[in-house]
Scaffold this active site. Structure first.
Site, short mmCIF file in Angstrom:
data_model
loop_
_atom_site.label_atom_id
_atom_site.label_comp_id
_atom_site.label_asym_id
_atom_site.label_seq_id
_atom_site.Cartn_x
_atom_site.Cartn_y
_atom_site.Cartn_z
N CYS A 251 41.92 39.70 32.44
CA CYS A 251 41.63 39.71 34.03
C CYS A 251 42.48 38.99 34.74
O CYS A 251 43.63 39.12 34.94
CB CYS A 251 40.02 39.42 34.07
SG CYS A 251 39.63 37.75 33.65
N ARG A 256 36.39 37.14 32.93
CA ARG A 256 35.68 38.46 33.00
C ARG A 256 35.91 39.31 31.55
O ARG A 256 35.34 39.68 31.06
CB ARG A 256 36.11 38.94 34.17
CG ARG A 256 35.26 38.57 35.54
CD ARG A 256 36.11 39.28 36.67
NE ARG A 256 37.47 38.84 36.97
CZ ARG A 256 38.06 39.46 37.85
NH1 ARG A 256 37.54 40.40 38.70
NH2 ARG A 256 39.22 38.88 38.05
#
Length: 293
Positions: A251, A256
């Protein structure tokens, strides 16, 4: 306590997940708030939420402070990790239950890091803060009084982590799959940095060549719980992300993408998944790094 694997409130085998025992539901957590063999850890994207109110008995993991090296862009070392868990009263036999805001985004990041240091007994509270609050379960501002322990970590398991050299070397590997879990706007290069995180910006926008765009949040339901195994298999399978492939997730700084790492490895049982935590903040600033838009 009879053990997490025997509890009726855990997500059971009928879920179709590869490791259903790694998820516990909010009702199970509510029933075990006073269990001394369990330590709840709240890990939020919004680091102020814990002070507003947290699940009774939980401790706060502040990702900006607790697990970051004070100088280099890296995580705490083995000794610092041991000191942190010792301070939180965690032993090697303690069952850690992570939860947090935003679909357990940082809770899964924490699970990934703790996995590298070899803690065996870990769970994610399915639905995180969102579900706990929606069910109007108790929150407190009282910080628990904890008796320190002596925790012993394993050396970091580097097989869970990808570095830029690994990613670069794998660009010509037909069996490798890259997953960009950022938003579509970040993937295309339209958005150079998220509004609240200018420190995570990069000089170039776009994505790593060959990466598939599968935003991390698509793996969760609106109540913060994980989607079913069938839905998840279709989500990734439709993009040719299958268990026979070597997979690298990324990410901006790896948080994430750790959520997607958890989904692939723990819920779907993919055997070869690594998280590239250098991610776009590193790749988008590298001289001569190949980029697509």
């Amino acid at each position: 306590m009879a053990g997490l694997e025997q509890t009726p409130s855990s997500v059971n085998a009928a879920s179709g997940y590869a490791h259903p025992e790694l998820l516990v539901e909010t009702d199970w957590v509510a029933e075990h708030l006073d269990d001394p063999s369990i330590r709840l850890i709240e890990a939020d994207e919004d680091v102020l939420l814990y002070e507003i109110g947290h699940i009774p008995g939980s401790v706060k993991l502040d990702w900006h402070v607790d697990v970051q090296d004070k100088l280099a862009r890296d995580f705490v070392n083995q000794q610092e990790f041991e000191a942190l868990l010792s301070r939180w009263g965690i032993s090697n036999d303690t069952t850690i239950v992570f939860y947090g805001d935003k679909n357990n985004w940082y809770a899964c990041y924490s699970f990934w890091l703790f996995s590298m240091y070899g803690h065996a007994k870990m769970r994610i509270m399915n639905g995180g803060r969102t579900k706990w609050e929606a069910e109007k379960r108790p929150l407190t501002k009282v910080v628990p009084q904890i008796t320190p322990t002596t925790y012993h970590a394993q050396p970091a398991d580097e097989s869970l982590r990808a570095y830029r050299e690994d990613v670069l070397a794998g660009l010509k590997n037909p069996g490798r799959r890259l997953i960009d879990v950022r938003s579509p706007q970040e993937f295309t290069g339209e958005l150079l940095h998220m509004v609240n995180y200018p420190q995570e910006g990069a000089q170039r926008g776009g994505h790593i060549p060959g990466a598939k765009s599968i935003p991390w949040g698509t793996a969760a339901n609106t109540d913060g719980t994980f989607k079913s195994a069938e839905e998840l298999r279709q989500l990734y399978g439709d993009k040719d992300i299958t268990p026979d492939k070597e997979v690298v997730t990324y990410c901006r700084i790896g948080e994430r993408s750790a959520h997607t790492w958890f989904v692939l490895t723990k819920l779907l049982g993919y055997p070869r998944v690594r998280n590239y935590d250098g991610s776009w903040t590193e790749w988008g600033n590298l001289v001569r790094s190949p980029i697509e838009k």
